[in-house]
Design a protein around this motif. Structure first.
Motif, PDB file in Angstrom:
ATOM      1  N   LYS A  10      24.388 -52.191 -15.481  1.00  0.00           N
ATOM      2  CA  LYS A  10      24.142 -52.093 -14.041  1.00  0.00           C
ATOM      3  C   LYS A  10      24.899 -53.189 -13.295  1.00  0.00           C
ATOM      4  O   LYS A  10      24.935 -54.333 -13.748  1.00  0.00           O
ATOM      5  CB  LYS A  10      22.650 -52.249 -13.803  1.00  0.00           C
ATOM      6  CG  LYS A  10      22.274 -52.393 -12.344  1.00  0.00           C
ATOM      7  CD  LYS A  10      20.785 -52.324 -12.145  1.00  0.00           C
ATOM      8  CE  LYS A  10      20.363 -52.898 -10.788  1.00  0.00           C
ATOM      9  NZ  LYS A  10      21.230 -52.546  -9.669  1.00  0.00           N
ATOM     10  N   GLU A 194      18.048 -57.372 -15.290  1.00  0.00           N
ATOM     11  CA  GLU A 194      16.996 -57.724 -14.342  1.00  0.00           C
ATOM     12  C   GLU A 194      15.801 -56.819 -14.622  1.00  0.00           C
ATOM     13  O   GLU A 194      15.974 -55.717 -15.147  1.00  0.00           O
ATOM     14  CB  GLU A 194      17.500 -57.562 -12.901  1.00  0.00           C
ATOM     15  CG  GLU A 194      17.948 -56.133 -12.606  1.00  0.00           C
ATOM     16  CD  GLU A 194      18.466 -55.906 -11.189  1.00  0.00           C
ATOM     17  OE1 GLU A 194      19.065 -56.818 -10.613  1.00  0.00           O
ATOM     18  OE2 GLU A 194      18.242 -54.793 -10.672  1.00  0.00           O
ATOM     19  N   PRO A 195      14.583 -57.276 -14.285  1.00  0.00           N
ATOM     20  CA  PRO A 195      13.381 -56.502 -14.620  1.00  0.00           C
ATOM     21  C   PRO A 195      13.133 -55.389 -13.627  1.00  0.00           C
ATOM     22  O   PRO A 195      12.150 -55.389 -12.897  1.00  0.00           O
ATOM     23  CB  PRO A 195      12.273 -57.559 -14.563  1.00  0.00           C
ATOM     24  CG  PRO A 195      12.750 -58.529 -13.537  1.00  0.00           C
ATOM     25  CD  PRO A 195      14.246 -58.561 -13.652  1.00  0.00           C
ATOM     26  N   THR A 196      14.038 -54.429 -13.577  1.00  0.00           N
ATOM     27  CA  THR A 196      13.893 -53.259 -12.712  1.00  0.00           C
ATOM     28  C   THR A 196      14.134 -52.036 -13.584  1.00  0.00           C
ATOM     29  O   THR A 196      14.695 -52.164 -14.679  1.00  0.00           O
ATOM     30  CB  THR A 196      14.961 -53.270 -11.585  1.00  0.00           C
ATOM     31  OG1 THR A 196      16.268 -53.137 -12.185  1.00  0.00           O
ATOM     32  CG2 THR A 196      14.921 -54.567 -10.782  1.00  0.00           C
ATOM     33  N   PRO A 197      13.716 -50.850 -13.128  1.00  0.00           N
ATOM     34  CA  PRO A 197      13.959 -49.656 -13.954  1.00  0.00           C
ATOM     35  C   PRO A 197      15.443 -49.494 -14.304  1.00  0.00           C
ATOM     36  O   PRO A 197      15.789 -49.189 -15.443  1.00  0.00           O
ATOM     37  CB  PRO A 197      13.464 -48.513 -13.080  1.00  0.00           C
ATOM     38  CG  PRO A 197      12.479 -49.134 -12.135  1.00  0.00           C
ATOM     39  CD  PRO A 197      12.954 -50.536 -11.900  1.00  0.00           C
ATOM     40  N   SER A 198      16.313 -49.735 -13.327  1.00  0.00           N
ATOM     41  CA  SER A 198      17.750 -49.574 -13.586  1.00  0.00           C
ATOM     42  C   SER A 198      18.253 -50.636 -14.549  1.00  0.00           C
ATOM     43  O   SER A 198      19.056 -50.355 -15.441  1.00  0.00           O
ATOM     44  CB  SER A 198      18.555 -49.712 -12.293  1.00  0.00           C
ATOM     45  OG  SER A 198      17.980 -48.994 -11.258  1.00  0.00           O
ATOM     46  N   HIS A 201      17.087 -49.789 -18.132  1.00  0.00           N
ATOM     47  CA  HIS A 201      17.736 -48.563 -18.591  1.00  0.00           C
ATOM     48  C   HIS A 201      19.190 -48.858 -18.990  1.00  0.00           C
ATOM     49  O   HIS A 201      19.662 -48.452 -20.050  1.00  0.00           O
ATOM     50  CB  HIS A 201      17.686 -47.546 -17.451  1.00  0.00           C
ATOM     51  CG  HIS A 201      18.375 -46.244 -17.720  1.00  0.00           C
ATOM     52  ND1 HIS A 201      19.636 -45.985 -17.253  1.00  0.00           N
ATOM     53  CD2 HIS A 201      17.999 -45.140 -18.403  1.00  0.00           C
ATOM     54  CE1 HIS A 201      20.001 -44.754 -17.624  1.00  0.00           C
ATOM     55  NE2 HIS A 201      19.017 -44.220 -18.325  1.00  0.00           N
ATOM     56  N   ASP A 202      19.901 -49.605 -18.141  1.00  0.00           N
ATOM     57  CA  ASP A 202      21.312 -49.862 -18.396  1.00  0.00           C
ATOM     58  C   ASP A 202      21.494 -50.926 -19.477  1.00  0.00           C
ATOM     59  O   ASP A 202      22.503 -50.921 -20.186  1.00  0.00           O
ATOM     60  CB  ASP A 202      22.016 -50.269 -17.094  1.00  0.00           C
ATOM     61  CG  ASP A 202      21.969 -49.144 -16.062  1.00  0.00           C
ATOM     62  OD1 ASP A 202      21.699 -47.997 -16.458  1.00  0.00           O
ATOM     63  OD2 ASP A 202      22.194 -49.413 -14.885  1.00  0.00           O
ATOM     64  N   GLU A 204      19.705 -51.031 -22.186  1.00  0.00           N
ATOM     65  CA  GLU A 204      19.658 -50.284 -23.444  1.00  0.00           C
ATOM     66  C   GLU A 204      20.979 -49.577 -23.716  1.00  0.00           C
ATOM     67  O   GLU A 204      21.444 -49.521 -24.853  1.00  0.00           O
ATOM     68  CB  GLU A 204      18.500 -49.278 -23.426  1.00  0.00           C
ATOM     69  CG  GLU A 204      17.158 -49.990 -23.443  1.00  0.00           C
ATOM     70  CD  GLU A 204      15.968 -49.032 -23.486  1.00  0.00           C
ATOM     71  OE1 GLU A 204      16.136 -47.880 -23.944  1.00  0.00           O
ATOM     72  OE2 GLU A 204      14.877 -49.453 -23.068  1.00  0.00           O
ATOM     73  N   ASN A 227       9.313 -59.002 -11.346  1.00  0.00           N
ATOM     74  CA  ASN A 227       8.371 -58.093 -11.997  1.00  0.00           C
ATOM     75  C   ASN A 227       8.089 -58.610 -13.413  1.00  0.00           C
ATOM     76  O   ASN A 227       8.835 -58.340 -14.348  1.00  0.00           O
ATOM     77  CB  ASN A 227       8.970 -56.678 -12.019  1.00  0.00           C
ATOM     78  CG  ASN A 227       7.973 -55.642 -12.467  1.00  0.00           C
ATOM     79  OD1 ASN A 227       7.108 -55.928 -13.309  1.00  0.00           O
ATOM     80  ND2 ASN A 227       8.077 -54.453 -11.923  1.00  0.00           N
TER      81      ASN A 227
ATOM     82  N   ALA B  38      26.092 -45.538 -15.765  1.00  0.00           N
ATOM     83  CA  ALA B  38      24.798 -46.197 -15.603  1.00  0.00           C
ATOM     84  C   ALA B  38      23.950 -45.372 -14.637  1.00  0.00           C
ATOM     85  O   ALA B  38      23.686 -45.787 -13.525  1.00  0.00           O
ATOM     86  CB  ALA B  38      25.001 -47.629 -15.074  1.00  0.00           C
ATOM     87  N   ASN B  40      20.935 -43.990 -12.737  1.00  0.00           N
ATOM     88  CA  ASN B  40      19.598 -44.533 -12.507  1.00  0.00           C
ATOM     89  C   ASN B  40      18.783 -43.767 -11.466  1.00  0.00           C
ATOM     90  O   ASN B  40      17.605 -44.073 -11.277  1.00  0.00           O
ATOM     91  CB  ASN B  40      19.699 -45.997 -12.030  1.00  0.00           C
ATOM     92  CG  ASN B  40      20.309 -46.903 -13.085  1.00  0.00           C
ATOM     93  OD1 ASN B  40      21.222 -47.662 -12.811  1.00  0.00           O
ATOM     94  ND2 ASN B  40      19.828 -46.818 -14.300  1.00  0.00           N
ATOM     95  N   LEU B  43      15.359 -42.384 -12.239  1.00  0.00           N
ATOM     96  CA  LEU B  43      14.268 -43.336 -12.455  1.00  0.00           C
ATOM     97  C   LEU B  43      13.444 -43.527 -11.183  1.00  0.00           C
ATOM     98  O   LEU B  43      12.276 -43.896 -11.240  1.00  0.00           O
ATOM     99  CB  LEU B  43      14.823 -44.693 -12.919  1.00  0.00           C
ATOM    100  CG  LEU B  43      15.663 -44.673 -14.208  1.00  0.00           C
ATOM    101  CD1 LEU B  43      16.306 -46.025 -14.441  1.00  0.00           C
ATOM    102  CD2 LEU B  43      14.793 -44.275 -15.396  1.00  0.00           C
ATOM    103  N   SER B 255      11.761 -53.022  -8.025  1.00  0.00           N
ATOM    104  CA  SER B 255      11.589 -53.400  -9.434  1.00  0.00           C
ATOM    105  C   SER B 255      10.486 -52.589 -10.101  1.00  0.00           C
ATOM    106  O   SER B 255      10.444 -52.484 -11.321  1.00  0.00           O
ATOM    107  CB  SER B 255      11.314 -54.900  -9.567  1.00  0.00           C
ATOM    108  OG  SER B 255       9.955 -55.165  -9.287  1.00  0.00           O
TER     109      SER B 255
END
Lengths: 289, 294
Positions: A10, A194-198, A201-202, A204, A227, B38, B40, B43, B255
């Motif tokens: 990301k 960063e502790p966000t869904p994106s 995900h990225d 991983e 978060n 990427a 997203n 999500l 977040s």
């Protein structure tokens, strides 16, 4: 000599700010900006005395309307949909042309030229924190992977010439062509997440890419306090996957305040964040040794 | 109409803006995630995926019975995907761009079609919108052909069931980014008012200018950084369409995967206004009614 690459999957997680801070505190390296299409590291490192080189790579089709017989063979053959019918002679759309030479080869009238393309420039410079190799791809151009490969080679040559220990590189976002060119053969990839869904995900996906290219990796969690649950999940995932977490950095406007006055965070502050970043760098070096 | 949400710099809020716009868009819409490296958007939008298929690119395989080792295919190939040395021919399918030249040029009919997996396309529906995304296979270098495949499938979908398309684009200003925004009617550039944000916005603006479509700027994290973004937009006559304030609660909402248009009535109204501006920039008029808040 070690090659260390900072990437993230990301975009906007803080790769460049963190690379710049490492460049400030570490020394004994050549610094390299491999995000060739949107490079920002030079805004903080202020390279000077650049030796400028043109980056000529690939070719592009150009139809000569005077010799074209408008048979449209090229339009039919082009798999990139890059040639449009256009009255008396078709026209190549340079944004779509991949330079494959198919139309040039098969044109029965020999009406298609194939000039080389100037895709940008690359520079060998002196930055505030050591020698720097960087580039600027022309907006909209391709061949970023080739330019990345070239920069890495030049950075390694410079490090060898000067007897330096490391190449420290700021990488591009994503997991595609330029990242693949940047990644293979590094001694360590540091993934800034960063502790966000994106972000997770990225992370991983980019770790998947490191495995694919057998590159050792470790993680920095930036903006960890946005978060805490998500941060703990990332840490757990890292430990399950045998990935070292080199640091947790807080969400702090100081990064931007430093950037606005052209400084890196470790110049701007002497405590807090700076100590954490110094520790992160120690962790990285220990991990390498 | 097709609206692309792009940026030079990554992480400026493309996905945040795309998701919020999809949620409040006043007409029928297809949300399309073309940031295939990427991806997203799903999500944040949480669509129910109803179908998937692999995206393949045609690559050469050599029939050694027929090959005469004349080397014409290797000579034509600009991507080093075929190499002929004496009576040895090698193919490197991962280098192939799928131009098809080797099939056409082989005088012996020895080049056969094989395939390489680029990634996957998935589609489905969410609350009031259709959804489609591409996901690049890990290890695959080329995102533009996958993006073209996603777009082609999207075109089919809207040909049979017309809708506006909202595209979440990849960051950067090179071929993947240009590929994403190329066929749009309107381009939004999402940026932040920081030195990195401004530098990359300028690059994106230059890159997308030749496309010749109306562009506007969405400023995210407004209040952070400095004034140089505003100076540039003024000089270039680049309209600033909306400013999303720099606030910790917005970053925290993001977040935890929340849509920022759901955070407050003010933010929701701001996105409704942004959607209206997009439709107006495309030279169209919005349907008067706006969907009710979920």
């Amino acid at each position: 000599m070690h090659e260390i690459l900072i990437i993230s999957g990301k975009g906007g997680t803080g790769k460049t700010s963190i690379t710049a801070a490492f460049a400030h505190i570490a020394g004994n390296h050549v610094i390299c900006d491999l995000d060739v299409d949107a490079p920002d590291l030079h805004l903080l490192l202020k390279p000077e005395h650049s030796r400028v080189h043109e980056f000529i790579s690939g070719n592009e089709a150009a139809i000569n309307p005077d010799t074209c017989e408008n048979c449209l063979d090229c339009v039919d053959r082009c798999r990139f949909d890059a040639i449009d019918e256009n009255g008396r002679a078709p026209k190549v759309n340079p944004l779509k042309c991949e330079g494959c030479r198919v139309c040039v080869t098969f044109c029965p009238a020999g009406a298609i030229d194939y000039p080389e393309k100037n895709c940008g420039q690359w520079y060998l410079s002196e930055s505030r924190f050591g020698p720097m190799v960087h580039a600027q791809l022309r907006p909209g151009e391709e061949n970023s992977g080739k330019l990345v490969t070239l920069l890495r080679q030049k950075a390694k040559e410079k490090a060898t010439e000067l007897g330096l220990d490391r190449v420290l590189a700021d990488g591009p976002p994503g997991i595609g062509c330029p990242v693949i060119s940047a990644l293979g053969g590094n001694d360590l990839a540091v993934i800034v997440t960063e502790p966000t869904p994106s972000g997770s995900h990225d992370l991983e996906r980019v770790i998947g890419l490191c495995r694919h290219f057998r590159t050792p990796a470790g993680v920095i969690i930036n903006k960890f306090d946005l978060n805490l649950d998500q941060t703990r999940r990332i840490e757990l995932w890292c430990s399950e996957n045998d990935l070292p977490v080199f640091a947790r950095l807080p969400h702090d406007e100081a990064f931007t305040r430093a950037m606005v006055i052209g400084q890196v965070i470790t110049e701007y502050q002497s405590d807090g964040l700076t100590k954490t970043i110094q520790q992160a760098w120690k962790n990285i070096i220990n991990h390498l040794e | 109409m097709i609206l692309s949400i792009a940026s030079g710099k990554g992480g400026t809020g493309k996905t945040t803006v795309s998701a919020a716009l999809t949620s409040i868009w006043p007409r029928k819409r297809l949300a399309m995630d073309l940031d295939v490296e990427a991806p997203n958007l799903h999500l944040f939008l949480g669509p129910e995926i109803s179908g998937r298929r692999k995206s393949m690119i045609e690559v050469p395989r050599i029939d050694l019975e027929k090959c005469t080792y004349c080397g014409q295919c290797a000579e034509l190939c600009q991507f080093k995907a075929i190499s002929v040395m004496g009576e040895v021919i090698l193919t490197f399918p991962e280098m192939c761009h799928g131009c098809g030249g080797c099939f056409d040029i082989c005088p012996a009919g020895a080049v056969l079609a094989d395939e390489r997996e680029l990634g996957e396309i998935a589609w489905g529906k969410g609350d009031g919108f259709d959804f489609m995304m591409g996901r690049l296979r890990i290890g695959e270098a080329m995102s533009p052909p996958l993006m073209r495949d996603v777009k082609a499938l999207g075109d089919e979908m809207i040909a049979s069931d017309p809708a506006d398309v909202i595209i979440d684009s990849p960051p950067g200003v090179s071929c993947p980014a240009v590929n994403a925004v190329m066929d749009s009617d309107v381009i939004f550039l999402v940026t932040e008012p920081t030195p990195f944000g401004v530098y990359d916005l300028k690059l994106a603006h230059q890159s997308f200018k030749p496309i010749g479509k109306p562009m506007g700027v969405v400023v995210n994290r407004a209040g952070l950084g400095d004034e140089s973004l505003y100076d540039y937009c003024r000089e270039q006559n680049l309209p600033i369409l909306s400013e999303i304030p720099y606030r910790r609660d917005i970053a925290e909402a993001y977040s935890s995967g929340r849509l920022i248009s759901d955070l407050s009535e003010d933010l929701r109204k701001q996105f409704i206004d942004l959607a209206r501006q997009a439709i107006k920039m495309a030279g169209e008029t919005a349907a008067p009614e706006v969907p009710h808040h979920a």
